[in-house]
Design a protein around this motif. Structure first.
Motif, PDB file in Angstrom:
ATOM      1  N   UNK A   1     -22.910 -20.228 -58.330  1.00  0.00           N
ATOM      2  CA  UNK A   1     -22.968 -19.169 -57.331  1.00  0.00           C
ATOM      3  C   UNK A   1     -23.488 -19.707 -56.008  1.00  0.00           C
ATOM      4  N   UNK A   2     -22.997 -19.178 -54.883  1.00  0.00           N
ATOM      5  CA  UNK A   2     -23.571 -19.550 -53.592  1.00  0.00           C
ATOM      6  C   UNK A   2     -24.990 -18.994 -53.479  1.00  0.00           C
ATOM      7  N   UNK A   3     -25.759 -19.460 -52.521  1.00  0.00           N
ATOM      8  CA  UNK A   3     -27.128 -18.937 -52.359  1.00  0.00           C
ATOM      9  C   UNK A   3     -27.120 -17.431 -52.122  1.00  0.00           C
ATOM     10  N   UNK A   4     -28.186 -16.746 -52.503  1.00  0.00           N
ATOM     11  CA  UNK A   4     -28.253 -15.296 -52.273  1.00  0.00           C
ATOM     12  C   UNK A   4     -28.116 -14.961 -50.789  1.00  0.00           C
ATOM     13  N   UNK A   5     -27.496 -13.831 -50.503  1.00  0.00           N
ATOM     14  CA  UNK A   5     -27.320 -13.367 -49.129  1.00  0.00           C
ATOM     15  C   UNK A   5     -28.417 -12.349 -48.836  1.00  0.00           C
ATOM     16  N   UNK A   6     -29.337 -12.703 -47.956  1.00  0.00           N
ATOM     17  CA  UNK A   6     -30.450 -11.818 -47.644  1.00  0.00           C
ATOM     18  C   UNK A   6     -30.211 -11.019 -46.362  1.00  0.00           C
ATOM     19  N   UNK A   7     -29.239 -11.419 -45.566  1.00  0.00           N
ATOM     20  CA  UNK A   7     -28.904 -10.668 -44.359  1.00  0.00           C
ATOM     21  C   UNK A   7     -28.022  -9.488 -44.723  1.00  0.00           C
ATOM     22  N   UNK A   8     -28.441  -8.272 -44.373  1.00  0.00           N
ATOM     23  CA  UNK A   8     -27.649  -7.085 -44.697  1.00  0.00           C
ATOM     24  C   UNK A   8     -26.335  -7.074 -43.923  1.00  0.00           C
ATOM     25  N   UNK A   9     -26.353  -7.604 -42.706  1.00  0.00           N
ATOM     26  CA  UNK A   9     -25.115  -7.662 -41.933  1.00  0.00           C
ATOM     27  C   UNK A   9     -24.088  -8.562 -42.612  1.00  0.00           C
ATOM     28  N   UNK A  10     -24.548  -9.631 -43.247  1.00  0.00           N
ATOM     29  CA  UNK A  10     -23.629 -10.532 -43.948  1.00  0.00           C
ATOM     30  C   UNK A  10     -23.198  -9.949 -45.291  1.00  0.00           C
ATOM     31  N   UNK A  11     -24.115  -9.281 -45.979  1.00  0.00           N
ATOM     32  CA  UNK A  11     -23.794  -8.719 -47.286  1.00  0.00           C
ATOM     33  C   UNK A  11     -22.819  -7.545 -47.159  1.00  0.00           C
ATOM     34  N   UNK A  12     -22.985  -6.727 -46.106  1.00  0.00           N
ATOM     35  CA  UNK A  12     -22.119  -5.562 -45.892  1.00  0.00           C
ATOM     36  C   UNK A  12     -21.147  -5.818 -44.739  1.00  0.00           C
ATOM     37  N   UNK A  13     -20.581  -6.999 -44.712  1.00  0.00           N
ATOM     38  CA  UNK A  13     -19.643  -7.396 -43.658  1.00  0.00           C
ATOM     39  C   UNK A  13     -18.280  -6.762 -43.919  1.00  0.00           C
ATOM     40  N   UNK A  14     -18.066  -5.558 -43.414  1.00  0.00           N
ATOM     41  CA  UNK A  14     -16.817  -4.843 -43.659  1.00  0.00           C
ATOM     42  C   UNK A  14     -15.622  -5.518 -42.998  1.00  0.00           C
ATOM     43  N   UNK A  15     -15.837  -6.161 -41.850  1.00  0.00           N
ATOM     44  CA  UNK A  15     -14.700  -6.759 -41.158  1.00  0.00           C
ATOM     45  C   UNK A  15     -14.099  -7.891 -41.980  1.00  0.00           C
ATOM     46  N   UNK A  16     -14.947  -8.798 -42.476  1.00  0.00           N
ATOM     47  CA  UNK A  16     -14.439  -9.915 -43.272  1.00  0.00           C
ATOM     48  C   UNK A  16     -13.926  -9.447 -44.624  1.00  0.00           C
ATOM     49  N   UNK A  17     -14.641  -8.489 -45.227  1.00  0.00           N
ATOM     50  CA  UNK A  17     -14.289  -8.048 -46.568  1.00  0.00           C
ATOM     51  C   UNK A  17     -13.050  -7.160 -46.592  1.00  0.00           C
ATOM     52  N   UNK A  18     -12.824  -6.381 -45.531  1.00  0.00           N
ATOM     53  CA  UNK A  18     -11.738  -5.398 -45.595  1.00  0.00           C
ATOM     54  C   UNK A  18     -10.910  -5.290 -44.312  1.00  0.00           C
ATOM     55  N   UNK A  19     -11.566  -5.000 -43.200  1.00  0.00           N
ATOM     56  CA  UNK A  19     -10.833  -4.650 -41.986  1.00  0.00           C
ATOM     57  C   UNK A  19      -9.847  -5.723 -41.562  1.00  0.00           C
ATOM     58  N   UNK A  20     -10.255  -6.990 -41.642  1.00  0.00           N
ATOM     59  CA  UNK A  20      -9.390  -8.074 -41.193  1.00  0.00           C
ATOM     60  C   UNK A  20      -8.142  -8.224 -42.043  1.00  0.00           C
ATOM     61  N   UNK A  21      -8.112  -7.593 -43.236  1.00  0.00           N
ATOM     62  CA  UNK A  21      -6.960  -7.677 -44.137  1.00  0.00           C
ATOM     63  C   UNK A  21      -6.149  -6.379 -44.176  1.00  0.00           C
ATOM     64  N   UNK A  22      -6.619  -5.307 -43.530  1.00  0.00           N
ATOM     65  CA  UNK A  22      -6.028  -3.982 -43.681  1.00  0.00           C
ATOM     66  C   UNK A  22      -5.320  -3.558 -42.397  1.00  0.00           C
ATOM     67  N   UNK A  23      -4.034  -3.305 -42.486  1.00  0.00           N
ATOM     68  CA  UNK A  23      -3.278  -2.904 -41.302  1.00  0.00           C
ATOM     69  C   UNK A  23      -3.667  -1.510 -40.827  1.00  0.00           C
ATOM     70  N   UNK A  24      -4.046  -0.618 -41.746  1.00  0.00           N
ATOM     71  CA  UNK A  24      -4.447   0.726 -41.346  1.00  0.00           C
ATOM     72  C   UNK A  24      -5.740   0.692 -40.529  1.00  0.00           C
ATOM     73  N   UNK A  25      -6.708  -0.069 -40.991  1.00  0.00           N
ATOM     74  CA  UNK A  25      -7.988  -0.138 -40.294  1.00  0.00           C
ATOM     75  C   UNK A  25      -7.863  -0.925 -38.987  1.00  0.00           C
TER      76      UNK A  25
ATOM     77  N   UNK B   1     -18.938 -15.609 -57.236  1.00  0.00           N
ATOM     78  CA  UNK B   1     -19.718 -14.584 -56.559  1.00  0.00           C
ATOM     79  C   UNK B   1     -18.915 -13.614 -55.729  1.00  0.00           C
ATOM     80  N   UNK B   2     -17.598 -13.754 -55.683  1.00  0.00           N
ATOM     81  CA  UNK B   2     -16.764 -12.872 -54.855  1.00  0.00           C
ATOM     82  C   UNK B   2     -15.540 -12.414 -55.643  1.00  0.00           C
ATOM     83  N   UNK B   3     -15.162 -11.149 -55.425  1.00  0.00           N
ATOM     84  CA  UNK B   3     -13.984 -10.583 -56.073  1.00  0.00           C
ATOM     85  C   UNK B   3     -13.255  -9.686 -55.089  1.00  0.00           C
ATOM     86  N   UNK B   4     -11.970  -9.502 -55.336  1.00  0.00           N
ATOM     87  CA  UNK B   4     -11.175  -8.558 -54.556  1.00  0.00           C
ATOM     88  C   UNK B   4     -10.958  -7.319 -55.410  1.00  0.00           C
ATOM     89  N   UNK B   5     -11.411  -6.165 -54.920  1.00  0.00           N
ATOM     90  CA  UNK B   5     -11.306  -4.910 -55.662  1.00  0.00           C
ATOM     91  C   UNK B   5     -10.158  -4.080 -55.113  1.00  0.00           C
TER      92      UNK B   5
END
Length: 290
Positions: free
Chosen positions: A203-227, A73-77
């Motif tokens: 697959x993990x259970x569906x994510x119904x929380x929009x804050x969890x589904x669009x979690x930019x910090x976990x998905x990107x910011x925490x891995x990006x030195x520019x951000x 259910x997760x990929x790195x783009x």
């Protein structure tokens, strides 16, 4: 948008043709799925002519996406643009076209197109701002992909039987699903899941929380030195703005210019909040995307 098919397919992937309209311009080209992780698009925009009827040089559209599964259910783009080397077949076809259209068209085709004001402005933008735009672009499809994949799994794992896909724009997706069923029926080993993608695990259970589904910090910011650097810079600028605001409040009793500075500081503080939130969580509202 438009679509194509798997006219040339095999264990290494397939290619497809596509056509659509974007930013008021039509474009057409070819795409390729290069197994197992890469999708590349190469297209040209429709010909544009000046007032004298001469063809204007145009820049091609090139986009490559490397999408690596990290867990069920997760990929790195990884997304980047850039032109690819011209193949011998494409070079011969271009020369034949130039010979047919004449010297003037050939000169226009070989001429390097000037940079547009938008592209020049984009080059001046900080890297982190481009990342915020990219995150918003991904958010526009994230919810659909997340829930549709859940539905496919609950209906037996076959997209063709789970969704009605009659249009040409669906042919690429159908071709990808057929490729997965034919060449990657079990995926990675050691999984107790069932279906054509069993190797990826359940697959993990569906994510119904929009804050969890669009979690930019976990998905990107925490891995990006520019951000991360941008978030730190915003915190520093917030402290400076508060200091200027305090000084403006003290001087605003006597000087009208200090009052204007105070109002500007309040606007900047509000802007900091809006921008900083984009590094943490997305707010894409699909029902407002017309």
């Amino acid at each position: 948008g438009g679509g194509g098919g798997d006219a040339a397919s095999g264990v290494r992937g397939f290619w497809f043709d596509f056509g659509d309209r974007t930013m008021g311009k039509r474009r057409a080209g070819v795409g390729a799925f290069r197994a197992p992780f890469v999708v590349a698009y190469n297209a040209d925009y429709e010909a544009q002519y000046d007032k004298k009827g001469r063809p204007r040089p145009s820049r091609p559209f090139n986009l490559t996406v490397v999408c690596v599964p990290t867990s069920a259910g997760r990929s790195r783009a990884i997304i980047f643009g850039g032109s690819q080397p011209e193949t011998k077949e494409a070079r011969r076809a271009r020369r034949r076209q130039q010979a047919t259209e004449g010297a003037e068209a050939a000169e226009a085709a070989d001429k390097k197109p000037p940079s547009s004001p938008a592209s020049l402005l984009f080059k001046l933008l900080p890297v982190w701002l481009g990342h915020l735009f990219s995150n918003r672009f991904l958010d526009s499809d994230l919810a659909f992909l997340h829930y549709q994949e859940q539905v496919v799994r609950t209906r037996g794992g076959e997209a063709a039987g789970s969704y009605f896909m009659p249009t040409q724009s669906d042919r690429c997706i159908a071709a990808l699903r057929r490729w997965l069923s034919s060449h990657a029926p079990s995926g990675l080993p050691a999984s107790s899941a069932s279906g054509p993608h069993a190797g990826l695990g359940p697959l993990p259970p569906p994510i119904y929380s929009r804050d969890a589904l669009f979690d930019h910090f976990t998905q990107h910011t925490s891995h990006c030195r520019h951000c991360q650097a941008a978030v730190s810079a915003l915190a520093a600028w917030r402290k400076r703005t508060y200091r200027v605001l305090a000084a403006a409040l003290l001087l605003g009793v006597r000087f009208w210019l200090a009052r204007l500075v105070g109002v500007a500081c309040l606007g900047l503080l509000r802007l900091y909040v809006v921008v900083e939130k984009q590094f943490l969580v997305g707010e894409y509202k699909h029902w407002q995307n017309h």
